[in-house]
Design an enzyme around this catalytic site. Structure first.
Site, PDB file in Angstrom:
ATOM      1  N   HIS A   1       0.838  -1.206   0.000  1.00 51.48           N
ATOM      2  CA  HIS A   1       0.000   0.000   0.000  1.00 51.48           C
ATOM      3  C   HIS A   1       0.872   1.255   0.000  1.00 51.48           C
ATOM      4  O   HIS A   1       1.616   1.497   0.950  1.00 51.48           O
ATOM      5  CB  HIS A   1      -0.886  -0.055   1.253  1.00 51.48           C
ATOM      6  CG  HIS A   1      -1.844   1.070   1.375  1.00 51.48           C
ATOM      7  ND1 HIS A   1      -1.797   1.971   2.425  1.00 51.48           N
ATOM      8  CD2 HIS A   1      -2.897   1.431   0.606  1.00 51.48           C
ATOM      9  CE1 HIS A   1      -2.790   2.840   2.289  1.00 51.48           C
ATOM     10  NE2 HIS A   1      -3.468   2.540   1.199  1.00 51.48           N
ATOM     11  N   ARG A   2       0.788   2.007  -1.105  1.00 54.57           N
ATOM     12  CA  ARG A   2       1.655   3.177  -1.319  1.00 54.57           C
ATOM     13  C   ARG A   2       3.131   2.761  -1.242  1.00 54.57           C
ATOM     14  O   ARG A   2       3.988   3.518  -0.777  1.00 54.57           O
ATOM     15  CB  ARG A   2       1.360   4.299  -0.321  1.00 54.57           C
ATOM     16  CG  ARG A   2      -0.116   4.706  -0.279  1.00 54.57           C
ATOM     17  CD  ARG A   2      -0.395   5.802   0.741  1.00 54.57           C
ATOM     18  NE  ARG A   2      -1.804   5.817   1.102  1.00 54.57           N
ATOM     19  CZ  ARG A   2      -2.336   6.471   2.128  1.00 54.57           C
ATOM     20  NH1 ARG A   2      -1.565   7.209   2.897  1.00 54.57           N
ATOM     21  NH2 ARG A   2      -3.623   6.420   2.397  1.00 54.57           N
TER      22      ARG A   2
ATOM     23  N   GLU B   1       0.354  -0.608  -4.669  1.00 51.83           N
ATOM     24  CA  GLU B   1      -0.785   0.316  -4.807  1.00 51.83           C
ATOM     25  C   GLU B   1      -0.207   1.717  -4.763  1.00 51.83           C
ATOM     26  O   GLU B   1       0.705   2.005  -3.983  1.00 51.83           O
ATOM     27  CB  GLU B   1      -1.766   0.092  -3.653  1.00 51.83           C
ATOM     28  CG  GLU B   1      -3.055   0.890  -3.750  1.00 51.83           C
ATOM     29  CD  GLU B   1      -2.995   2.251  -3.052  1.00 51.83           C
ATOM     30  OE1 GLU B   1      -3.990   2.995  -3.147  1.00 51.83           O
ATOM     31  OE2 GLU B   1      -1.966   2.576  -2.413  1.00 51.83           O
TER      32      GLU B   1
ATOM     33  N   HIS C   1      -0.736  10.786  -2.494  1.00 52.38           N
ATOM     34  CA  HIS C   1      -2.045  10.399  -1.955  1.00 52.38           C
ATOM     35  C   HIS C   1      -2.941  11.593  -1.635  1.00 52.38           C
ATOM     36  O   HIS C   1      -4.068  11.678  -2.098  1.00 52.38           O
ATOM     37  CB  HIS C   1      -1.880   9.547  -0.690  1.00 52.38           C
ATOM     38  CG  HIS C   1      -3.186   9.180  -0.053  1.00 52.38           C
ATOM     39  ND1 HIS C   1      -3.803   9.964   0.907  1.00 52.38           N
ATOM     40  CD2 HIS C   1      -4.013   8.130  -0.272  1.00 52.38           C
ATOM     41  CE1 HIS C   1      -4.945   9.393   1.255  1.00 52.38           C
ATOM     42  NE2 HIS C   1      -5.097   8.283   0.566  1.00 52.38           N
TER      43      HIS C   1
ATOM     44  N   GLU D   1      -4.737   4.017  -8.012  1.00 49.26           N
ATOM     45  CA  GLU D   1      -5.947   4.664  -7.489  1.00 49.26           C
ATOM     46  C   GLU D   1      -6.029   6.096  -7.998  1.00 49.26           C
ATOM     47  O   GLU D   1      -5.104   6.895  -7.787  1.00 49.26           O
ATOM     48  CB  GLU D   1      -5.963   4.659  -5.961  1.00 49.26           C
ATOM     49  CG  GLU D   1      -7.229   5.313  -5.418  1.00 49.26           C
ATOM     50  CD  GLU D   1      -7.301   5.389  -3.905  1.00 49.26           C
ATOM     51  OE1 GLU D   1      -8.101   6.224  -3.399  1.00 49.26           O
ATOM     52  OE2 GLU D   1      -6.572   4.650  -3.220  1.00 49.26           O
TER      53      GLU D   1
ATOM     54  N   LYS E   1      -7.218   9.636  -7.586  1.00 48.62           N
ATOM     55  CA  LYS E   1      -7.641  10.467  -6.450  1.00 48.62           C
ATOM     56  C   LYS E   1      -8.450  11.655  -6.977  1.00 48.62           C
ATOM     57  O   LYS E   1      -7.961  12.780  -7.034  1.00 48.62           O
ATOM     58  CB  LYS E   1      -6.421  10.957  -5.676  1.00 48.62           C
ATOM     59  CG  LYS E   1      -5.625   9.868  -5.004  1.00 48.62           C
ATOM     60  CD  LYS E   1      -6.380   9.164  -3.899  1.00 48.62           C
ATOM     61  CE  LYS E   1      -6.630  10.101  -2.736  1.00 48.62           C
ATOM     62  NZ  LYS E   1      -7.265   9.392  -1.601  1.00 48.62           N
TER      63      LYS E   1
ATOM     64  N   ASP F   1       0.459  -1.857   4.517  1.00 48.23           N
ATOM     65  CA  ASP F   1       1.661  -1.025   4.643  1.00 48.23           C
ATOM     66  C   ASP F   1       2.882  -1.872   4.998  1.00 48.23           C
ATOM     67  O   ASP F   1       4.004  -1.386   4.962  1.00 48.23           O
ATOM     68  CB  ASP F   1       1.468   0.030   5.741  1.00 48.23           C
ATOM     69  CG  ASP F   1       0.366   1.025   5.415  1.00 48.23           C
ATOM     70  OD1 ASP F   1       0.143   1.293   4.219  1.00 48.23           O
ATOM     71  OD2 ASP F   1      -0.271   1.539   6.361  1.00 48.23           O
TER      72      ASP F   1
END
Length: 239
Positions: A7-8, A34, A49, A108, A110, A228
């Site tokens: 995640h990120r 991601e 993000h 994703e 945003k 994460d």
């Protein structure tokens, strides 16, 4: 087997949405990463993000108000100062690097708070340029945007992000031609996963950082998780 998406990047141990974080995800053996995309003032697709740079960089202001050259001067090392200077990457930079890996990419969009005109088109153009249509999943809390992505690029998978429990989300997803549900993890149980699978939908909950949550998701048979801490998730899954 449940796929592990960093995640990120490996955001629990490295500065989120930076190249060093993405590279760490490959180092620990994640199945995918991601990342989040927005547009700069001059129309560059950048990986960040928040809609502002305040939390993750040493700057202040809205992403949309910076040119890419201005954004690039900021240091996105966030709370991990030991890693020195970490610039905000472009999507092009990430995909150019990622093409040489075996990673899956969840991108994703945003665009729930701010309408970025052309974000879908520019993102799709980059994915196509690198020939990565079969390794990319688009996701967003903006479901209209996902419908647009499907319309523009039906070969690229789209997934619906959402927080609250929905009534028969598998039926709703079909109306948007989405092929996956990315729900907030407390809304997921074994029945949910079975119903989604019955409707040919993948289930990838977010964000799973605690061991007991990871074990529950693996037991429920989800297709992927966003975490994460990919190294921890891989160790638990492979046990």
């Amino acid at each position: 087997m449940t796929k592990i998406f960093a995640h990120r990047g490996s955001a629990g141990t490295y500065p989120e949405n930076t190249m060093i974080s993405f590279k760490e995800a490959t180092h620990v053996g994640a199945d995918g990463i991601e990342l989040d995309v927005q547009l700069t003032k001059d129309g560059t697709v950048v990986v960040i993000h928040d809609e502002t740079v305040d939390r993750t960089t040493d700057g202040k202001g809205w992403v949309k108000d910076f040119t890419y050259r201005q954004l690039r001067r900021l240091n996105a090392n966030y709370k991990f100062k030991q890693y020195g200077s970490c610039p905000i990457p472009t999507l092009e930079e990430v995909l150019e690097w990622g093409k040489e890996t075996s990673l899956l990419f969840n991108i994703e969009l945003k665009n729930s708070l701010i309408f970025y005109e052309g974000l879908e088109e520019k993102t799709i153009e980059l994915v196509r340029f690198f020939g990565m249509e079969d390794r990319v999943i688009f996701s967003s809390f903006n479901h209209e945007s996902m419908a647009t992505c499907h319309q523009l690029a039906p070969a690229i998978e789209t997934a619906l992000l959402y927080m609250e429990k929905l009534h028969k989300p598998w039926q709703y997803a079909k109306t948007l031609h989405a092929s996956a549900l990315h729900p907030y993890h407390p809304t997921v149980d074994r029945y949910f996963v079975e119903m989604a699978h019955r409707h040919q939908l993948s289930v990838r909950p977010f964000t799973i950082n605690k061991e007991e949550q990871m074990k529950k998701m693996f037991a429920d048979g989800v297709d992927g998780i966003f975490t994460d801490f990919p190294e921890k998730a891989i160790r638990l899954r492979d046990q």
